[in-house]
Each structure stands twice: as C-alpha cells, then as structure tokens.
Scaffold this motif. Structure first.
Motif, PDB file in Angstrom:
ATOM      1  N   THR A 141      -9.530  10.010 -35.110  1.00 41.88           N
ATOM      2  CA  THR A 141      -9.694   8.607 -34.720  1.00 41.88           C
ATOM      3  C   THR A 141     -10.572   7.912 -35.752  1.00 41.88           C
ATOM      4  N   THR A 185       1.203  -0.717 -25.513  1.00 42.47           N
ATOM      5  CA  THR A 185       1.202   0.480 -24.664  1.00 42.47           C
ATOM      6  C   THR A 185       2.096   0.289 -23.449  1.00 42.47           C
ATOM      7  N   ARG A 233      -5.237  12.661 -24.651  1.00 45.09           N
ATOM      8  CA  ARG A 233      -4.251  12.258 -25.650  1.00 45.09           C
ATOM      9  C   ARG A 233      -3.668  13.461 -26.360  1.00 45.09           C
ATOM     10  N   GLN A 275      -1.241  15.068 -24.058  1.00 44.67           N
ATOM     11  CA  GLN A 275      -0.043  14.230 -24.008  1.00 44.67           C
ATOM     12  C   GLN A 275       0.873  14.517 -25.199  1.00 44.67           C
ATOM     13  N   MET A 280      -5.274   6.257 -31.406  1.00 46.84           N
ATOM     14  CA  MET A 280      -6.022   6.913 -30.341  1.00 46.84           C
ATOM     15  C   MET A 280      -5.931   6.106 -29.053  1.00 46.84           C
ATOM     16  N   VAL A 323      -2.314   6.277 -27.235  1.00 42.00           N
ATOM     17  CA  VAL A 323      -1.962   7.544 -26.581  1.00 42.00           C
ATOM     18  C   VAL A 323      -2.919   7.844 -25.437  1.00 42.00           C
ATOM     19  N   GLU A 324      -4.200   7.633 -25.689  1.00 42.30           N
ATOM     20  CA  GLU A 324      -5.188   7.929 -24.651  1.00 42.30           C
ATOM     21  C   GLU A 324      -4.921   7.070 -23.415  1.00 42.30           C
ATOM     22  N   ALA A 335      -1.879   8.312 -21.503  1.00 43.77           N
ATOM     23  CA  ALA A 335      -2.193   9.548 -20.789  1.00 43.77           C
ATOM     24  C   ALA A 335      -3.046   9.248 -19.562  1.00 43.77           C
TER      25      ALA A 335
END
Lengths: 66, 919, 122
Positions: free
Chosen positions: B51, B179, B271, B274, B353, B356-357, B360
C-alpha cells in the motif's frame, strides 16, 4: 504422486531455510560495518539470501510436473 | 505547472483508466474469456499487499531503522513457500463451501455460527478502518505536497491541507463509486470480481514502475550508483548507523515479530484473503504466485534504502519528512514528469488497497453482521416472498459507503496523530488474531465454536488493551497516565509492560500477550467439551479438504424439503432468473430433465445452501434453508458414524478403483484373447474350406465315373474296369483324408492317445522300409539303409514313429524318377539325440516351398501334369508327432539335388514322463 | 464341324472322366494339366469352350481367365469355371473376371453337359 510429495518437501525446506537465513543468529554474523564492492554487508546479505529463497521456491514449485 | 487542475485531471484520467480496465475485465468474464485467468495476473494482484505504507512509508522507516523495513516483506516471502499447503487448502475449502470472506470462513468452520462471524467482522473492521484512513492520508499528503510545488512544504504546516483533505474526500467518494460499481455488480454465488482484480493487477504494475523510476533516478541520476550513495552515507556519522545494526534500537525480537506478523497479515488481512483465496480462479496459479509475488516484493524494495539515504543526504537539516522522500526528491530536482508518475504510483498503492479492503469488509459486514441481525429482528423477512436480491445489494453498497466514510472520518479526526502513523503494524496485529482459530480449524478437528469465540475475544481484547488504546493515549485521546501507571493505577496492568514484561518493543509485547491469551483460550475452551454435530461436520469438511472432493456435507443432512420452496428461497436472494438457471444446471448435472423432477434430497438442499452462502454467508444460508426444510436432527453418534462411513467409503472407493483397474486389465486381456480366437476361427475357416476342397475333388471323380458307368451299361469292359478302379482309389483317398484330418485334429487338441514304450529305432526303420518296399519296386527305385550296430533305446510310441517313417518314405518315392530313383535312410547317434534322415535324389524342393510343405493341405506340385497324390496332411502330422517326443523335423534341399528330410529324437525323452512333452 | 473344348484341371481322374464324357458326346477335346499349359492351348488351339479349374499349379484359373479375357483375339472363347471351393465370393470373383459360367464340384454329368451346350449355343 511421488513428485508431488517431493515438491512439497522442497517447499517446506525453502521455508525453513528462509526462517534460518532471515533471523538471529545468522543475521547477526553480517551485522557489522563493512562493505563488499561498496554495498553494506547486511544489505547485500539480506537481498542475496532473499533472492536465493525465491529461486528455491521457484525451482521447487515450477519444476514439479504438471 | 503542477497546479490543482493538473493534479485533478491526472487523477481522474488514471481512475478512468482503472474503470476502463475493470469494465473490460468484467465484459471478458461475462463472455467467458477471463482476463485474469493468468498466473501472473494473480501474482500481481496479490501485490495489493503493498500500500502507500510501502510506497511512501518504507523509505520513512528505512531513514530511521536502516534495513528494519524489510521483515514486513520477508515474512510474506516465507509464507509463500508454505502457500502451496496453506493457501491451496484455503482455496479448496472456500470453493467447496462457497465462502465469501474470512469471517465466513471462520464462522463456517465452527458450525456456521452467526456470532463468530460477527466477532471476526468487528475485529476486521476495527483493525482495518484506520488502515484505510492511512491510505487517504497518504494520498492527501501527496496532493498537498504537489500543491506547494516548486516549494517543498511539509503537510500539516501549510494552508493547503484543508483543500487536499477535501480532495481526498472526493477521492474517497470516487473510490466508493468505483468499488460499488465493480464490487457489487451482481450477487455472484462465488463472489468474484474479475474486473476489479484486473484493475488491481494493473495498479501493481504502476506502483512498481513508478517506484523503480524514482529509485533509478535517485541512485543513478542524483548519485553515481549504489556504491556512491552507500559510500557517502558511510562517511556521514549520522547515517553510518543505518547501514549496520539490524533493527536499530529494538533488536532481533522486533525483527522476528515483524517477520511473523507480516506473514500472518499476508494470509489474514481481509484484502489479502479476498485476492489470494476468494478471487483465485485457478489453484494452479498459486505456482507462479509462490515465487513471482515475493520477487515483486524484492524488486519494489531494492531502491528503498538508496532513496532514504539519498533523501537524508540531500535534505540534511531541512526538516523534510522521510516519508515524503519518494515524492520530494524528484520535486527538489524539478523533475515534473517523474513527480507526476510518483503521484500516480502513490495513488495506485492507496486506491488498490482501499478498493479491495472495502469490498472484502463490505461483504463481511453484509453477510456476517447485517444479514444475521435482519434475520433475527425481522422474522417476517423469512416468510415474506419478496425478492431480497435488491435489498442485499443495497446493504453491500451501503456498507461500502459507510466503511469509506468511516475511513475518511478517522483520517480527519486523527490528522497527524501518532495513531495513524503506527496503524500499519497495529492492523497487522489485529488480523493476526485470526490465526489460531483459522489455522487451528484447518488442521485440528478438536477446535470448537466456544474455543474460537474465547480465543478471538481474548486475543482481540489484549490487542486493544496493549496496542490500540495506548496508541489512542499517545495521540492524546486518552489520559497519558493510563500508559504510565496502568489501568486503575495498577502497575502490573500497564498496557505496554503488562504483568511487568519489559525489554521488548510494543509490537512484540502485544504479539506475545495476545497470542498467549488467544491460543490459550482457544485450545483451553475447545478441550472443555467434545465438538457438537455441526462443529464435527464442518471440522471434517475443513480438515480433510485436500483429501477428497466428495459431497461429504450432503451425507450429514437428513430431512424433507420441497424443490419449489428451495428454488423460491434462492430466487429471493439471487433473483428468480439466476436461481432458475442454477437449479436447471444442477438438475442437468445429476441427470434429471428439470429441477422439478428431482427429489429434494440432501444433495439438492446442500446445493441450495451453498448458492445462498455465496450471497448471504454460510451461517445465514443455513438459517434460511432451515426455514423451508424440515431437518431431522442427527445425534453426534450418527454423525461420527457417517463420517466413519465416509472414510470407509473412501477406502472402498480406492479399493473399487483398484478393482476397476484390474477389471480393465482383464478386459484388455479378454479382448486380446478374443482377437486370437477370431484369428484362430479364421484359420479354422480356412482349414474347413481346404478340407471341403480336398473332399470335393475325389467326390467329383467318383460321381462323374459312377454316372458314366450308370448311364452307359454297354460301356467297353476295359473302360468299365479302369473306371471302377479309379473310383476305388478315389474312395481310398477320401478315407485317408478323413482319417488323417481326424488324427491331426486329435494331436492338435491334445486328445491323441500316445502309447509309450522303450523301443529300438532301428527296428522301426526296418519295419517301415519293409512296408514300403512294394512302392519302391513299382518305381524301380533303390533303398539304401545305413544303421549303426547298436542304437540306444528311446521311450516313444512305436506306431506313431512308424507312421512318420512311412510318411517320409512314401513322400520320397512319390517324387522319384522311375528307374533311377534312390533313397538313403540313415540313423546316427548325435550325443544327446538320435537323428534319422531320409534322402532322395528327386527334383528337390524350392527354398520358398520348404516351409509351406509343413502347412496343412499345402502340396507343392513339381511336374507339368501330375499333382502329388496324398492329402497334404502327412508332413504336418509327422512334424507334430516328432515334436511331441521333444524332437525336430525339417527338410534340407536344393532344386535338382534331391531332398533330405531329417528328424531328431532326444535320448533324454526316455527319462521324461510322456505327458510332459509338448503336445 | 464339332466344337472344340479344352479341359484344364490338374486332377488326373477328373480330366479322364470329363474327357470321356465329352468325347462320347462328339466334342473335340483337348487337355491341359496346369494353368500355363491351359493358357498356351487356349491361344494355340482356339477352343470354343474352356472348362477351367481354379486350383491349378503354376497359374490359377482366375489368372488364366483374366489373361484370356484380356486378349481380343480370344473374345469368342467361352469359359466355364469349375471349382471345389463353393463359396459365394469365389463365384462372384470368377464371374467378375469374365467367366461365362460357374460350376461347383462335385457336379452331375448331365448338368455339366447341359451347361456346356448352353454356352456353346447348341
């Protein structure tokens, strides 16, 4: 089947080798102010060992017959 | 040049590019030509691990602790060596059970518990939201730095901060939109987001390229390579210590703790779970990722120390924050293009980051927090037949927006506080708490729901007490004496010297105590009672995940349900169309025309449950299915029995496999035997055809002569006599043929009678010659017999040997020239055998015919008109008789020089039982 | 003028019986003991009909038949195949190679005479 087990053992070995290379006390052997070809000893050692471990993993896992 | 509008434009263009890639990836996925079905893409997407904390932060850490930034990347390298075991097993479990998140994973393992899933979700959210805030802060800082260009003004001291913070608010908004669009396009049963993964892989490339660009620029542009930078640093007393002592100030314990923590983080950060597990499209991709991802980590860290040293040297005494060196070094040298590239790189690291985070976490929040609460508080949801798929999507989108908003709020609230700076490792420590319950659950059957709850709670509390709260205290949000004097002033409860443990850094301190509590509670409570039915079932499914892919879970369900009910239920969450399609596909797979023809058995119920699990989590799915299916509870004994049966079944099935291989081999043998039989049959057919031919020929003459005699009573007497004579001889020929055919058939089938007695071969020869003397006289031929004085006795069938001799002698006579014919018969003793030869001075036999004459019905004509009389069976029979007594029969001849037939009979055969001879 | 018939067979006794039969009926009979001799006599004597055995030494009946049919000078020669192998494939092979008739051994002398007369257009 046999080769699969062998690949697994090699990976486990790579893991253990990495654990030893990246920790005390081996690390402390290189922990001093010295340089080889202008590269500080500890810096050169860690990256070299790192590259070796990666190569070991790649060898173990990619060599395994599909 | 680098004013606000340029920055905004560049950011928007870049994010637009991400949108395009993600959109393209989704299109390709829909058309079944996956963009991410590629091991390198998988490995690159795993680099979401790096990240802004890596991109900007590594240099900052290196400027303080030398190579102390490295364990965070060495740990993942080591864990990837084990990835082939750990990740593979996780991927198998996730695919088999349609697990969508790490919370779902743990909840599913311990009997699909709502509470456990909720707890994991809370730990993840609390642990990770500050980490999201860190990304926003990094992006914001980079923007405010750029706005100060060409001056280098540290953020926090300039008036532009608020603008940048506002920009990061918009960045957060855009990320939320991204997202939502690519994270919740539809409720996929497997919860895969191919477009998103493709975009993340692209971001990983951008990160690496831009960081390496800065590295090369600093190392080779500002200085003369690695050696030069290191030399200058060594010459500087304040920098010298960075190049030696490993984790300066903290010792090897800290180094080890970081190694361990980062290894855990790589597995358990939402993440990472995931990307590495849930989004994995092909477990074979692990192979390349196992080395390519560590290689990525190595490459992106190669230039960290040179940049740190270069920055320290360049900005010596100017108060430039080392965390910004990656950006400020190109800025200081007015390299605008590179500055923008770095900015984009940082943006990649941050957005990757966050996206995806957030996906998830939102899945976890929706499936393991909101849905269970909804199901509990609005029981009517179950009975209502409303389509709930819209509701689910709305919950997920809401969760995404909320998580990003919380991240933004934390960022605004914390500002420059300590809590933000240290949050990377604090997050790692939080998610590491999943390790005992998760890894234990994959390898230990004894872990129970209670144990997992206790372990997670204990670990989480200790983590909060020893790491999170102190970070709040250091930020000034809690009274500082909490740190120095302990809770309620109790000295032993000082959060970072708990029970008087001193001499280690705060991370190692937290790691030790939290794992002590976590593992202790997990194992301890698990051992209090044996696993219950649901736990034992899932334990088997998880622990034996690599052993077989059988539908074990299905065997562990007993009850009644209606197909229609199940389909409607799934339809309410996934949409009726998708449910219809899925059920039809399932029916087809199991050989039924449509789902309605199927019985709602355990398999179908489990299929429906796994479909639902993909959408609402395994625990909720179980509750929902239970609402339409009448389940009959199984006792623990029954479950254990079934599991035993299952393992027996496994060994049965291995046994079956073995048997079926044997069967296959037997089949092959049979086929070969059949081929041989067919061949034999064909041969027999040929023989039959030959036999009939041989029978028809004399019959033709007999019939013709008979009719002639019959039709013409006044025929001359001479003709009459001659014809009758011919009829008689043809009849004899027929008789001979039939006898010999039967004889040969008997010998060949092994049913011939053999009489064994000790005999003298000279006597056999004499008798045979005597018997054929009439034939020789007719041809005016001579027979010369050459026999030894004494010949050893042999054990054989006298009549058979005479048959052989008669055959050879009459054969020889047949081809002799009348008048000058001569046949020599000779017996010799050759060591271990007797050899008999019959040599004539006839026309000889052509080499190509020398084998043919031993075949049945093969007669070799040699004169212009005459065909040898005989059946064509004499030689084949003779050869078989000789072979029966262990000898050999062959011919030696050249055209024009006569023929010599020889056979041998071993003397040893006298001592062998006759039955042992080759029949 | 009597019709000329060639008997080609390597079975002495069969030749004797057919020769006697055909002579008695007034035909001019020639004899050949193998395939090569048969073909030579077909070319030399130009018989009206050949009674051709299939299984003969040196040259089998099929080859003789084929050679005769390949020769334009011999286009008037009728061929009646005689064989001890009564399989359908043999029959069709013989007819396929241009034989005018086919008889399976053993045959009745009356049928043989009828077939001979039919082939000679008598």
């Amino acid at each position: 089947m046999h080769r699969r087990i062998l690949a697994g053992d090699r990976l486990a070995a790579a893991f253990l080798v990495g654990c030893v290379l990246f920790n005390y006390p081996l690390l402390s052997l290189f922990d001093r102010h010295a340089a080889i070809a202008g590269i500080p000893l500890i810096y050169g050692y860690v990256f070299f060992a790192w590259a070796m471990v990666i190569a070991l993993i790649a060898w173990a896992i990619e060599r395994h017959v599909r | 040049m680098l004013d606000l509008s340029v920055i905004i434009a560049v950011s928007l263009v870049y994010l637009g590019l991400l949108f395009a890639v993600a959109w393209w990836g989704d299109q390709r996925a829909d058309r079944g030509r996956s963009l991410i079905a590629n091991p390198s893409t998988y490995a690159l997407s795993m680099a979401v691990y790096c990240t802004t904390w890596t991109f900007y932060g590594s240099v900052g850490r290196a400027a303080v602790s030398g190579i102390g930034f490295l364990p965070v990347y060495l740990g993942p390298t080591l864990v990837m060596a084990l990835g082939w075991f750990l990740l593979l097993k996780m991927i198998r479990i996730v695919k088999a059970n349609r697990i969508t998140s790490i919370a779902d994973f743990i909840s599913s393992r311990y009997g699909k518990s709502h509470r456990l899933g909720g707890l994991v979700t809370i730990i993840a959210v609390v642990g990770v939201i500050p980490y999201i805030a860190l990304q926003l802060k990094a992006v914001s800082s980079s923007i405010s730095l750029l706005l100060g260009y060409p001056d280098i003004v540290m953020p926090g001291r300039s008036a532009t901060t608020s603008v940048a913070a506002d920009i990061s608010f918009y960045v957060a908004l855009i990320l939320a939109a991204f997202t939502i669009v690519f994270g919740t396009r539809h409720l996929d049963a497997t919860e895969r987001h191919e477009g998103m993964v493709a975009a993340i892989a692209l971001e990983s490339c951008v990160k690496l390229v831009s960081f390496t660009a800065v590295g090369v620029f600093v190392t080779y542009g500002m200085y003369n390579g690695f050696g030069d930078i290191f030399q200058r640093a060594l010459d500087d007393p304040s920098l010298r210590q960075l190049l030696g002592a490993v984790p300066s100030g903290q010792g090897y314990t800290s180094w080890f703790s970081l190694l361990f923590l980062s290894a855990m983080a790589l597995l358990f950060l939402p993440r990472q779970f995931q990307i590495a597990v849930v989004e994995n499209v092909n477990e074979e991709h692990l192979r390349r990722a196992a080395w390519l991802f560590p290689l990525y980590l190595l490459l992106i860290n190669l230039f960290v120390l040179p940049i740190a040293l270069g920055g320290l040297l360049h900005f010596a005494g100017q108060g430039v924050d080392a965390d910004t060196f990656v950006l400020t070094l190109p800025m200081a040298l007015r390299h605008e293009g590179l500055v923008l590239l770095v900015f984009i790189g940082g943006l990649s690291a941050g957005t990757g980051m966050v996206i995806v985070e957030t996906i998830a976490l939102s899945t976890m929040v929706c499936n393991d927090l909101v849905m269970p609460l909804l199901l509990r508080s609005h029981k009517t949801l179950l009975d209502d037949s409303r389509d709930l798929s819209r509701l689910l999507l709305t919950i997920r989108r809401g969760a995404i927006a909320l998580i990003l908003l919380l991240g933004y709020l934390y960022f605004r609230l914390a500002g420059e506080a300590y809590a933000l700076v240290a949050i990377g490792l604090i997050s790692f420590s939080a998610v590491a708490q999943f390790a005992p319950a998760l890894i234990g659950g994959m390898y230990w059957r004894g872990g129970t729901r209670g144990g997992a709850m206790a372990g997670l709670s204990a670990g989480f509390l200790v983590w909060a007490y020893t790491l999170l709260l102190p970070s709040f205290a250091k930020s000034g949000w809690l009274p500082a004496d909490f740190l120095t004097q302990g809770l309620f002033g109790i000295d032993l409860l000082r959060p970072q010297q708990l029970f008087g443990l001193t001499g280690v850094d705060e991370i190692s301190h937290c790691l030790f105590w939290s794992f002590f509590a976590n593992i202790g509670a997990y194992v301890g409570v698990s051992l209090l009672r044996p696993p219950m039915v649901a736990e034992a079932t899932q334990a088997t499914v998880f622990v034996d995940a690599l052993k077989d892919t059988g539908q074990r879970g299905a065997a562990l369900w007993r009850g009644r349900a209606r197909v229609g009910d199940l389909r409607d239920l799934v339809g309410r969450f996934l949409g009726p169309g998708r449910a219809q399609t899925a059920f039809a596909a399932f029916a087809k797979r199991h050989g039924a025309g449509s789902a309605d023809e199927m019985e709602a058995d355990a398999r179908l119920v489990q299929f429906a449950e796994s479909l639902l699990a993909g959408a609402i989590g395994s625990a909720s799915a179980r509750v929902m299915v239970a609402s339409v299916a009448k389940e009959e509870p199984l006792s623990i004994e029954e479950v254990m029995n079934i599991l035993d049966e299952a393992s027996q079944l496994r060994s049965y099935s291995r046994e079956l496999e073995r048997k079926s291989r044997q069967l296959q081999a037997a089949t092959t043998e049979l086929q070969e035997a059949n081929e041989r039989l067919k061949e034999l049959d064909r041969v027999k057919d040929d023989i039959m055809s030959s036999v009939t031919h041989e029978l028809r020929t004399p019959l033709t003459s007999i019939r013709a002569f008979s009719e002639l005699l019959h039709d013409d009573p006044k025929m001359h007497l001479a003709d009459r006599q001659r014809f009758l004579g011919l009829v008689v001889s043809e009849t004899e020929r027929l008789t001979r043929l039939i006898n010999q055919t039967l004889d040969l058939a008997k010998i060949e089938s092994g049913r011939a009678d053999w009489n064994g007695c000790e005999l003298d071969l000279t006597e056999v020869i004499d008798r045979s010659v005597a018997a054929t003397s009439q034939l020789f006289r007719e041809k005016e031929a001579q027979v010369i017999v050459d026999l030894p004085e004494n010949s050893p006795l042999i054990l054989a069938d006298r009549d058979r040997l005479i048959q052989v001799m008669l055959n050879l002698l009459s054969n020889a006579v047949k081809f002799l020239t009348p008048g000058s014919g001569e046949v020599r018969v000779r017996l010799r003793v050759l060591g271990e055998a007797l050899e008999v030869s019959v040599a004539d001075n006839g026309p000889g036999i052509r080499p190509e015919d020398q084998q043919l004459i031993f075949e049945k019905f093969r007669q070799v004509g040699d004169t212009m008109t005459a065909k040898p009389s005989g059946t064509g069976l004499g030689l084949p029979i003779s050869r078989r008789i000789v072979e029966h007594f262990g000898g050999r029969l062959w011919v030696e001849s050249a055209v024009g020089e006569g023929a010599t037939f020889r056979f041998t009979l071993p003397l040893t055969s006298a001592r062998q039982p006759l039955e042992a001879g080759p029949a | 003028m009597s019709k000329k018939i060639l008997i080609a067979d390597d079975e002495q006794n069969i030749v004797i019986s057919i020769e006697f039969l055909l002579r008695r009926e007034g035909f001019d009979v020639q004899v050949a003991g193998d395939g090569e001799e048969a073909l030579a006599k077909v070319r030399g004597e130009k018989p009206d009909l050949v009674l051709l055995d299939v299984m003969m030494p040196k040259m089998n009946g099929f080859d003789v038949c084929q050679a005769v049919r390949a020769d334009p000078d011999l286009s008037d020669t009728r061929i009646l195949m005689l064989t001890a192998k009564g399989r359908d494939t043999e029959v069709s092979k013989g007819l396929g190679l241009g034989a005018d008739g086919y008889m399976t051994k053993p045959f009745s002398t009356k049928e043989l005479l009828a077939e001979v007369r039919k082939l000679l257009g008598m």
